[in-house]
Design a protein around this motif. Structure first.
Motif, short mmCIF file in Angstrom:
data_model
loop_
_atom_site.label_atom_id
_atom_site.label_comp_id
_atom_site.label_asym_id
_atom_site.label_seq_id
_atom_site.Cartn_x
_atom_site.Cartn_y
_atom_site.Cartn_z
N ALA A 79 0.81 -1.22 0.00
CA ALA A 79 0.00 0.00 0.00
C ALA A 79 0.84 1.27 0.00
O ALA A 79 0.55 2.23 -0.72
CB ALA A 79 -0.94 0.00 1.20
N ALA A 80 1.90 1.29 0.81
CA ALA A 80 2.69 2.51 0.94
C ALA A 80 3.88 2.58 0.00
O ALA A 80 4.27 3.66 -0.44
CB ALA A 80 3.17 2.66 2.39
N LEU A 81 4.48 1.43 -0.32
CA LEU A 81 5.73 1.42 -1.09
C LEU A 81 5.60 0.92 -2.52
O LEU A 81 6.48 1.17 -3.34
CB LEU A 81 6.78 0.56 -0.36
N GLY A 82 4.52 0.20 -2.81
CA GLY A 82 4.40 -0.43 -4.12
C GLY A 82 4.54 0.52 -5.29
O GLY A 82 5.40 0.33 -6.17
N LEU A 83 3.71 1.54 -5.31
CA LEU A 83 3.71 2.46 -6.46
C LEU A 83 4.99 3.28 -6.56
O LEU A 83 5.56 3.40 -7.66
CB LEU A 83 2.48 3.37 -6.39
N PRO A 84 5.51 3.86 -5.45
CA PRO A 84 6.75 4.64 -5.57
C PRO A 84 7.94 3.82 -6.08
O PRO A 84 8.68 4.27 -6.94
CB PRO A 84 7.00 5.15 -4.15
N ILE A 85 8.10 2.60 -5.55
CA ILE A 85 9.25 1.77 -5.93
C ILE A 85 9.08 1.24 -7.35
O ILE A 85 10.00 1.35 -8.18
CB ILE A 85 9.43 0.60 -4.95
N LEU A 86 7.92 0.67 -7.65
CA LEU A 86 7.70 0.11 -8.98
C LEU A 86 7.70 1.20 -10.04
O LEU A 86 8.23 1.01 -11.14
CB LEU A 86 6.37 -0.65 -8.99
N GLY A 87 7.13 2.35 -9.70
CA GLY A 87 7.10 3.46 -10.65
C GLY A 87 8.49 3.97 -10.97
O GLY A 87 8.78 4.36 -12.10
N SER A 88 9.37 3.97 -9.97
CA SER A 88 10.73 4.47 -10.19
C SER A 88 11.55 3.51 -11.04
O SER A 88 12.47 3.93 -11.74
CB SER A 88 11.43 4.70 -8.85
N VAL A 89 11.22 2.21 -11.00
CA VAL A 89 11.99 1.21 -11.74
C VAL A 89 11.43 1.00 -13.14
O VAL A 89 12.17 0.97 -14.13
CB VAL A 89 12.00 -0.13 -10.97
N LEU A 90 10.11 0.86 -13.25
CA LEU A 90 9.48 0.53 -14.53
C LEU A 90 8.77 1.71 -15.18
O LEU A 90 8.30 1.59 -16.31
CB LEU A 90 8.47 -0.63 -14.33
N GLY A 91 8.68 2.81 -14.43
CA GLY A 91 7.98 3.96 -14.96
C GLY A 91 6.52 3.97 -14.53
O GLY A 91 5.88 2.92 -14.45
N SER A 142 -0.18 0.30 -16.33
CA SER A 142 0.22 -1.07 -16.04
C SER A 142 0.86 -1.18 -14.65
O SER A 142 0.65 -2.16 -13.93
CB SER A 142 1.21 -1.57 -17.09
N THR A 143 1.63 -0.14 -14.27
CA THR A 143 2.24 -0.14 -12.94
C THR A 143 1.18 -0.03 -11.85
O THR A 143 1.20 -0.77 -10.86
CB THR A 143 3.24 1.02 -12.81
N SER A 144 0.24 0.88 -12.04
CA SER A 144 -0.84 1.04 -11.06
C SER A 144 -1.67 -0.23 -10.94
O SER A 144 -2.08 -0.62 -9.84
CB SER A 144 -1.74 2.22 -11.46
N LEU A 145 -1.92 -0.88 -12.09
CA LEU A 145 -2.68 -2.12 -12.09
C LEU A 145 -1.96 -3.21 -11.30
O LEU A 145 -2.57 -3.93 -10.51
CB LEU A 145 -2.93 -2.59 -13.52
N SER A 146 -0.64 -3.32 -11.48
CA SER A 146 0.14 -4.33 -10.77
C SER A 146 0.08 -4.10 -9.27
O SER A 146 -0.04 -5.06 -8.49
CB SER A 146 1.60 -4.30 -11.24
N VAL A 147 0.16 -2.86 -8.84
CA VAL A 147 0.10 -2.55 -7.40
C VAL A 147 -1.29 -2.86 -6.86
O VAL A 147 -1.43 -3.45 -5.77
CB VAL A 147 0.46 -1.07 -7.15
N ALA A 148 -2.34 -2.50 -7.61
CA ALA A 148 -3.71 -2.79 -7.18
C ALA A 148 -3.93 -4.29 -7.04
O ALA A 148 -4.55 -4.76 -6.07
CB ALA A 148 -4.71 -2.19 -8.16
#
Length: 319
Positions: free
Chosen positions: A110-122, A126-132
């Motif tokens: 919830a807190a780290l998924g989007l910032p970390i994944l977004g920084s690596v994969l952009g 698709s990134t938001s979907l993976s975190v959800a």
């Protein structure tokens, strides 16, 4: 990359520190936190998880099935290994073991998924979907294990232990499923699967609750920690090592066994490599089951993932 990770972790520590200060300064009662617990567990987090899952297209969820398999297997293996260790090796009570296990097995999506994944994969859909999807997997397919144990021990303490464990199972499962923290994201998944969209006015109405969810949960965690004396022992050390190193390596092994590569492989490993989540501590407090070990693991992994995450980001860069 280390700066990005620190940047992502900063809000976690700031909000938890504010809760810790509020508890220590007696601005809020850090012993009786039932009101905060009800808001977080029955309203804020369920609203956030429902919004995340109901807005996720069913086709998108199906396309994420390899990611789901890796996440669920990694979390389940971590769950059973840590629970066995806590109860048989370190002789923890079932409640304490359940809280510790959920803290270790469920990453802080919830807190780290989007910032970390977004920084690596952009950052992108698709990134938001993976975190959800990751959040939904943890909420629907892992947290009920902890709830079942906590409900069982609560029933036994109330003198309702005359039934066998198997006989109690349907009742315990029903009690777990009726918790908003479980049926919220589950309802979102079901509606998504049926192709039923929620009116925009409904999503807009519950959006403020969802926005407050993570902050409220972190603040509550800080308040809870302010009433405890943290100590490091064998269970804390093993739990922290499992969360930061062993569980991501398990995910890596599953990725290799399934022949996955590219974005889905990187996503699966990095999601599991995140630090411990706060659900376990908050769940335990709701049931009156405090686990100093879980609280220590939460703090230690949140600090040390500054070192472990860059390691796994580097190792997965060539996948």
């Amino acid at each position: 990359m280390t700066y990005i990770i620190i940047h992502a972790l900063a809000p976690i520590f700031v909000i938890m520190l504010l809760g810790f200060y509020a508890g220590k300064a007696k601005m809020v009662d850090n012993i009786n936190v039932a009101l905060l617990n009800v808001f977080v567990m029955d309203f804020a987090l369920p609203a956030a998880l429902f919004s995340a899952t109901v807005k996720t297209p069913w086709l998108g969820i199906v396309q994420q099935s390899p990611l789901i398999v890796v996440l669920v297997l990694s979390m389940w293996v971590g769950w059973f290994a840590i629970y066995f260790m806590a109860t048989w090796l370190f002789h923890k009570s079932p409640q304490d073991a359940a809280v510790l296990t959920l803290t270790v097995a469920l990453p802080n999506y919830a807190a780290l998924g989007l910032p970390i994944l977004g920084s690596v994969l952009g950052e992108g859909p698709s990134t938001s979907l993976s975190v959800a999807v990751s959040i939904a997997c943890g909420s629907v397919l892992l947290t009920p294990f902890c709830l079942l144990i906590l409900e069982r021990e609560k029933a036994l303490a109330a003198g309702n232990g005359q039934q066998s464990g198997i006989g109690m199972l349907p009742i315990l499962m029903w009690r777990s499923v009726t918790k908003p923290i479980v049926w919220g994201p589950l309802l979102g998944v079901v509606l998504s699967g049926l192709g039923i969209g929620m009116p925009e006015i409904v999503l807009a109405a519950i959006k403020p609750l969802g926005l407050a969810a993570t902050a409220a949960a972190l603040f509550l965690t800080g308040v809870i920690l302010s009433a405890r004396k943290l100590s490091i022992n064998g269970a804390v050390i093993v739990g922290s090592i499992t969360k930061l190193l062993i569980q991501p390596l398990i995910a890596w092994g599953i990725v290799l066994a399934m022949g996955l590569h590219g974005q889905v492989a990187i996503t699966a490993i990095l999601m599991i490599a995140l630090s411990a989540g706060f659900f376990g501590v908050v769940f335990g407090n709701r049931f009156g089951a405090q686990s100093p070990d879980a609280e220590a693991v939460l703090l230690i992994t949140s600090l040390l993932c500054i070192l472990s995450l860059p390691l796994f980001i580097t190792l997965t860069s060539g996948m």
